[in-house]
Design an enzyme around this catalytic site. Structure first.
Site, PDB file in Angstrom:
ATOM      1  N   ASP A  28       0.860  -1.176   0.000  1.00  0.00           N
ATOM      2  CA  ASP A  28       0.000   0.000   0.000  1.00  0.00           C
ATOM      3  C   ASP A  28       0.901   1.233   0.000  1.00  0.00           C
ATOM      4  O   ASP A  28       2.110   1.132   0.238  1.00  0.00           O
ATOM      5  CB  ASP A  28      -0.883  -0.033   1.252  1.00  0.00           C
ATOM      6  CG  ASP A  28      -1.821   1.152   1.321  1.00  0.00           C
ATOM      7  OD1 ASP A  28      -2.325   1.571   0.266  1.00  0.00           O
ATOM      8  OD2 ASP A  28      -2.038   1.665   2.430  1.00  0.00           O
ATOM      9  N   LYS A  29       0.323   2.406  -0.256  1.00  0.00           N
ATOM     10  CA  LYS A  29       1.128   3.631  -0.280  1.00  0.00           C
ATOM     11  C   LYS A  29       0.934   4.464   0.982  1.00  0.00           C
ATOM     12  O   LYS A  29       1.822   4.577   1.816  1.00  0.00           O
ATOM     13  CB  LYS A  29       0.801   4.474  -1.516  1.00  0.00           C
ATOM     14  CG  LYS A  29       1.677   5.727  -1.646  1.00  0.00           C
ATOM     15  CD  LYS A  29       1.170   6.645  -2.720  1.00  0.00           C
ATOM     16  CE  LYS A  29      -0.067   7.399  -2.289  1.00  0.00           C
ATOM     17  NZ  LYS A  29       0.167   8.355  -1.189  1.00  0.00           N
ATOM     18  N   ARG A  78       1.495  17.164  -3.016  1.00  0.00           N
ATOM     19  CA  ARG A  78       0.091  16.906  -3.371  1.00  0.00           C
ATOM     20  C   ARG A  78      -0.585  18.249  -3.599  1.00  0.00           C
ATOM     21  O   ARG A  78      -0.597  19.105  -2.717  1.00  0.00           O
ATOM     22  CB  ARG A  78      -0.596  16.138  -2.247  1.00  0.00           C
ATOM     23  CG  ARG A  78       0.065  14.807  -1.939  1.00  0.00           C
ATOM     24  CD  ARG A  78      -0.283  14.307  -0.547  1.00  0.00           C
ATOM     25  NE  ARG A  78      -1.684  13.979  -0.362  1.00  0.00           N
ATOM     26  CZ  ARG A  78      -2.211  12.775  -0.554  1.00  0.00           C
ATOM     27  NH1 ARG A  78      -1.433  11.774  -0.952  1.00  0.00           N
ATOM     28  NH2 ARG A  78      -3.488  12.548  -0.361  1.00  0.00           N
ATOM     29  N   ASP A 121      -4.970   5.845  -4.306  1.00  0.00           N
ATOM     30  CA  ASP A 121      -4.735   7.236  -4.694  1.00  0.00           C
ATOM     31  C   ASP A 121      -4.716   7.400  -6.203  1.00  0.00           C
ATOM     32  O   ASP A 121      -4.643   6.438  -6.961  1.00  0.00           O
ATOM     33  CB  ASP A 121      -3.407   7.721  -4.120  1.00  0.00           C
ATOM     34  CG  ASP A 121      -3.541   8.107  -2.655  1.00  0.00           C
ATOM     35  OD1 ASP A 121      -4.672   8.368  -2.225  1.00  0.00           O
ATOM     36  OD2 ASP A 121      -2.522   8.124  -1.953  1.00  0.00           O
TER      37      ASP A 121
END
EC number: 7.6.2.1
Length: 1113
Positions: free
Chosen positions: A389-390, A580, A662
């Site tokens: 997972d991130k 982001r 995401d």
């Protein structure tokens, strides 16, 4: 309900109640039958009316987390243990040994090892079950009443930080309003008047549909009214809830599924090898039985006068039949009874090493590494694919406001050495850091667009605020992104103070301002933006919007073109730094525009069908012709050591796939940040097709020359590739007719990133690799959406981070930082695999060397099933003489220190290629064992048959031969394990030489006068050992046999090292870069929650709100 026409009207008051009662009983009966059949169509729950609810036979809240209890432990555990082929086989042998005509050994030679193995395994199983049960039981100790006593329909009270005991309908909470007017004051009335009709138990965590009937009123229920079992109560002192689903009917248990029992590749290979050994044993028995038949017919018949057959034996064929079973008993040690328990002891030791590793202990979190299973340790040394997972796994999931662009001016580029002073703002967050003084100057100079920028951040969100004391604000954000943006606005003077369903109160540069909240246009993954419509105190209506640049730029007024170009340049710079990004815009609305659109919105919200599509169309209409304000840049920092860990694992030939929910750009950013993606790569393939055909074409066009790789083509492909694929494309790629094409392309790539994937898709990707590549997979994650992936992979690793402990509970191993993965695999995993392989090789070798002597002796004893060794040596060989040295090697052995394992990751590859223990290595061990047995039999037999003692007495007697062979065997296997041991500790020395000493101690004791005087029928050969070992020729024979057994092994190892040295080992040094992207970690539904008022205080809707949510565990 219908009334018969022939019933007189005057009878109706009497008949109708009876009719209703009968209909009700029929409905209850039908519901009960459907419940038994597992086809429950709807659930009826009456508050605090157990008599009514029990008619439906709903499940109670008792969930058994333990496998055993005091009564069932012994029978259940024995039944499980005898599922093992080896245990069942030895039980069968024990029964055979009770038959005098067959057995030439006493029954205790089998029962002692068998009981010891069963006892050790039983203690381990009981301990594991108790620890696991005690951990889960701790969940239920927070309530005064035990969870198991809770029933459907009960109203229970929970307090802050308690686990939710069952799936509850929230009735009231202190300081929190529900849809029931004055519910917290009316609980006593509700106790007997409320009834819920809802959907049957299911596993849909995001959906609940039901109706509450109370005081002749009807209220619709949704998922927002529910508290699910396993959650933790937060942000409120207490609450009351009605139990709707209990025990196995809860959504947590409906989603838990059946945990797959994970077995290592070595386990599966061992089972195969044991069956082969058993077949080899049968073959030896058949050969010796045939030999017995031939000997009895040709030779034994000549000695019938003084060596007659037993009364039950009347011919040579029956004698051969009995000889077969006798040799099966004698040669049974070739099937290792202690193998499985020894493996479990070694694995337990390896697990403790992981738990005790201080370098995998996180002091900040006070969290050690934990091996939650003892069955997969050596598989850690064979991993080829890591699925990660991130957010929260590679990153910290902690967002910080880093840079921004306002009206074409970039802020945050020039950083001073000193952080900004926000002392002018008494409500500023003391932990907030920013270094560009020009932004603060613009605020103080009153630049309108800068003020509007931060006003948008303080209004356009779904954050809840709690003011614990005067001036002490605590924000409860649904996502870290929103918390970072609202905190930034707070520090620059636009402080979000509180909200009600219809207002938002902001303190703008010290002046309190209350805006009317007209609408929230909620975020979802399709819109990738959220908006609010507010009315200022002056009556001005304005829409504020924030979202992805690609979507907002399309909805800007044409006059923003120049500003959009400048802002786009800033966005590219921010994204290149791995930040982001979000774009901010606004639109002024006239009163007429608002009223027309509000009517359209109201119509869409009340639509009976296609409600989401109608709402999306309404949102789309109002979010047009907006004016651009600027953009924000938020940093989600990587965890410490992530790039180095990924680089190290890549050099160990481990492929890393990132599976994240995401956006594609965000995941690619992190890929460059953590060095999965580099500028040195030949090409990065991006698959974004929305149809099956487009995905197939992109796979074939973009992946050249990587598409359709064959085994002989893989090595010829030059360059490094990476693959990035979106969730909608992955859905098509995982279809049966395309999955192999996708997998072949992905496996050629050095890195694979799957974006916008669902939890189910994560599991499907892992299953795809397991199915076709036959490689060991490892999945690592930190949240509930990673549980399915963790359970599907061969090895599951849970990160104990910001998202609870769901992943940890489902994992096989857990720790708090991704960087610890390198020690888990390259140190503990590699050592565990090495130790287990060396243990198995030596174990099979020593057993064959021990057992095959009986086989050769059979040709010289008339195939009479006579044993070479005495029965006590046979019993103690695997238990005392050779058990501890091999366990010490299996637990403590090392080939290189841990620093070398990390410096030279190529040392990890033998495990991936399964080089240290496979069928070839097994046959080599067996061949060495057979060779040793030939030497141990032939050398003493050849020497002693012609030798005489120092007193002139011949040494060609059975006991001298037996003691000589046994002593030679113990010495040879002890020297062999000394050669095999690569890392000597005090324990190794003590076990090896102590076992050798114990052999001589027990040997002399069994041939002593003391034991003969106590047990004259058991110990017949008094002084035989002492007399034998006093003869120099015996020691010469032992030395000769040892040299002949060991010298070829040494010669082979020296030649192998000289002719086939190990390949060069490389180190990793690679730079990375980053690419642009947008990210907004948000979820749909919070806008509706806020405007409904269901999460607002009753006491003061203008006051601060405590967001009542549960943290899922």
């Amino acid at each position: 309900m219908t009334v018969p026409k022939d019933i007189p009207e005057k009878w109706l008051p009497l008949v109708l109640p009876l009719k209703r009662k009968k209909d009700k009983e029929e409905r209850l009966k039908a519901a009960k039958e459907k419940r038994k059949a597992g086809t429950e169509e709807e659930r009826r729950v009456r508050a605090n009316d157990r008599e009514y609810n029990e008619k439906f036979q709903y499940a109670n809240n008792c969930i058994m987390t333990s496998k055993y209890n005091i009564i069932t432990f012994l029978p259940v555990n024995l039944f499980e243990q005898f599922q093992e082929v080896a245990n069942t086989y030895f039980l069968f042998l024990l029964i055979l040994q009770l038959i005098p005509q067959i057995s030439s050994l006493s029954w205790f030679t089998t029962i002692v090892p068998l009981v010891l193995v069963l006892s050790i395994t039983a203690v381990k199983d009981a301990t594991d079950d108790y620890v696991s049960h005690a951990f889960r039981e701790s969940w239920g100790r927070t309530l005064p009443e035990k969870w198991m006593n809770v029933r459907v329909g009960d109203i229970i009270k929970l307090e802050n930080n308690q686990f939710v005991a069952a799936d509850l309908l929230l009735l009231s909470s202190k300081n929190i309003c529900t849809h029931i007017p004055s519910a917290h004051l009316m609980i006593l009335v509700f106790l007997r008047t409320g009834e819920v009709i809802c959907e049957p138990p299911n596993n849909k965590l995001d959906r609940f549909c039901g109706t509450l009937y109370w005081r002749e009123n009807k209220y619709s229920l949704s998922n927002q009214n529910m508290l699910l079992r396993g959650c933790v109560l937060r942000n409120t002192e207490s609450c009351y809830g009605l139990v709707i689903f209990a025990g196995p009917d809860t959504k947590l248990m409906q989603n838990s599924g059946r945990t797959k029992f994970k077995r290592t590749s070595i386990d599966r290979l061992m089972n195969t090898l044991v069956l082969w050994i058993f077949g080899f044993l049968v073959c030896m028995g058949v050969i010796l039985a045939i030999g017995n038949a031939v000997w009895e017919k040709e030779v034994g018949s000549l000695f019938q006068s003084y060596l007659p057959w037993d009364p039950s034996v009347d011919n040579f064929l029956f004698s051969a039949f009995l000889a077969f079973w006798s040799y099966v008993i004698i040669l049974n040690t070739v099937v290792p009874i202690s193998l499985y328990v020894s493996v479990e002891v070694i694995r337990l030791g390896h697990s403790y090493f992981i738990n005790w590793d201080r370098r995998m202990f996180c002091q900040r979190c006070n969290t050690p590494a934990e091996a939650r299973t003892t069955t997969l340790n050596e598989e850690l040394g064979q991993v080829e694919y890591i699925f990660s997972d991130k957010t929260g796994t590679l990153t910290q999931n902690i967002m910080t406001f880093n840079k921004c662009s306002i009206n074409g001016h970039a802020y945050g580029e020039e950083e001073s050495a000193q952080r900004l002073d926000f002392s002018f703002n008494s409500l500023a967050d003391k932990d907030f850091c920013f270094y560009d003084q020009s932004l603060l100057d613009a605020i103080k100079l009153g630049e309108p667009l800068v003020h509007e920028f931060f006003r948008l951040l303080s209004l356009c969100h779904t954050v809840m605020s709690e003011e614990k004391s005067e001036g002490e604000l605590v924000y409860k954000a649904q996502s870290p992104d929103e918390g970072a943006l609202v905190t930034a606005a707070r520090n620059f003077g636009f402080v979000f103070r509180s909200r009600t369903p219809n207002t938002i109160t902001v303190q703008e540069l010290g002046r309190p301002v209350t805006y009317s909240l007209l609408a929230i246009l909620d975020f979802n993954n399709i819109r990738k933006r959220m908006s609010v419509v507010v009315r200022s105190p002056e009556g001005k209506i304005r829409l504020y919007c924030k979202g992805a640049d690609t979507l907002l730029f399309e909805r800007l007024h044409p006059c923003n073109q120049d500003l959009m170009n400048v802002t786009s340049d800033h966005l590219n710079e921010y994204a290149a730094d791995g930040l982001r990004t979000l774009v901010l815009a606004y639109r002024d609305l006239s009163e007429q525009q608002w009223e027309d659109w509000a009517a359209q919105l109201h119509s869409a919200e009340r639509a009976p069908d296609y409600r989401e599509d109608r709402l999306a169309a309404a949102y789309e209409e109002i979010e047009q012709d907006m004016m651009l304000l600027g953009a924000t840049a938020i940093e989600d920092k990587l965890q410490e050591g992530v790039p180095e860990t990924i680089a190290l694992l890549s050099l160990a030939n481990i492929k890393i796939w990132v599976l994240t929910g995401d956006k594609q750009e965000t995941a690619v950013n992190i890929g460059y940040s953590c060095k999965m993606l580099t500028d040195d790569m030949t090409e990065v393939f991006i698959i974004n097709g929305h149809t099956v055909q487009s995905v197939r074409e992109e796979l074939r066009q973009k992946s050249m020359p990587a598409a359709h790789p064959s085994s002989n083509l893989l090595d010829s492909i030059s360059g490094e590739y990476a693959l990035v694929i979106s969730g909608h494309s992955l859905a098509h790629a995982l279809e049966a007719d395309m999955e192999r094409e996708f997998l072949d392309t992905a496996c050629v790539c050095k890195a694979v990133i799957c974006c916008r994937v669902t939890p189910l898709q994560k599991a499907l990707v892992v299953e795809l690799v397991k199915k076709h590549k036959k490689a060991v997979t490892l999945a690592v994650g930190d949240g509930a959406n990673d549980v399915s992936m963790i359970k599907t992979a061969h090895i599951g690793v849970g990160i104990s981070g910001q998202e609870g402990i769901q992943a940890v509970l489902a994992s096989d191993y857990s720790f708090s930082q991704f960087r610890f993965l390198q020690r888990l695999l390259l140190v503990h995993g590699r050592w565990s695999y090495l130790r287990m392989c060396r243990f198995l090789c030596y174990f099979f070798y020593k057993n064959f060397a021990f057992t095959m002597v009986h086989f050769w002796f059979g040709f010289f004893c008339g195939f009479s099933a006579q044993t070479v060794y005495d029965q006590y040596f046979i019993t103690l060989y695997n238990i005392v003489y050779t058990s501890l040295p091999v366990l010490a090697m299996g637990i403590f052995d090392q080939d290189v220190p841990e620093q070398r394992s990390l410096e030279y990751p190529k040392l990890y590859e033998p495990g991936q290629l399964n080089l240290l223990f496979n069928k070839r290595e097994f046959f080599i061990c067996i061949a060495q064992g057979i060779y040793t047995s030939v030497v141990l039999f032939c050398v003493p037999y050849g020497v002693l048959s012609q030798a005489t003692g120092s007193d002139g007495i011949p040494l060609a007697d059975y006991q001298t031969f037996a003691v000589t062979v046994a002593t030679s065997l113990v010495i040879v296997v002890s020297v062999q394990i000394a050669l095999d041991t690569g890392y000597w500790t005090a324990i190794n020395h003590f076990f090896i030489w102590g076992s050798l000493g114990s052999y001589f101690t027990i040997l002399f004791a069994m041939h002593s006068n003391i034991l003969f005087s106590i047990f004259p029928n058991q110990f017949h050969f008094v002084g035989s050992a002492q007399n034998t070992l006093q003869q120099p020729v015996v020691w010469l024979t032992i030395a000769l046999a040892t040299v002949i057994c060991i010298v070829p092994v040494l010669a082979f190892r020296f030649l192998k090292l000289d002719l086939k040295p190990h390949g060069a080992l490389g180190r990793l040094g690679r730079a990375g870069s980053r690419r642009s992207g947008y990210a907004f970690a948000h979820q749909e539904g919070f806008g509706e929650l806020i405007t409904s008022g269901k999460n607002m205080r009753l006491s003061s809707l203008k006051g601060v709100t405590k967001r009542f949510q549960s943290e899922r565990i």
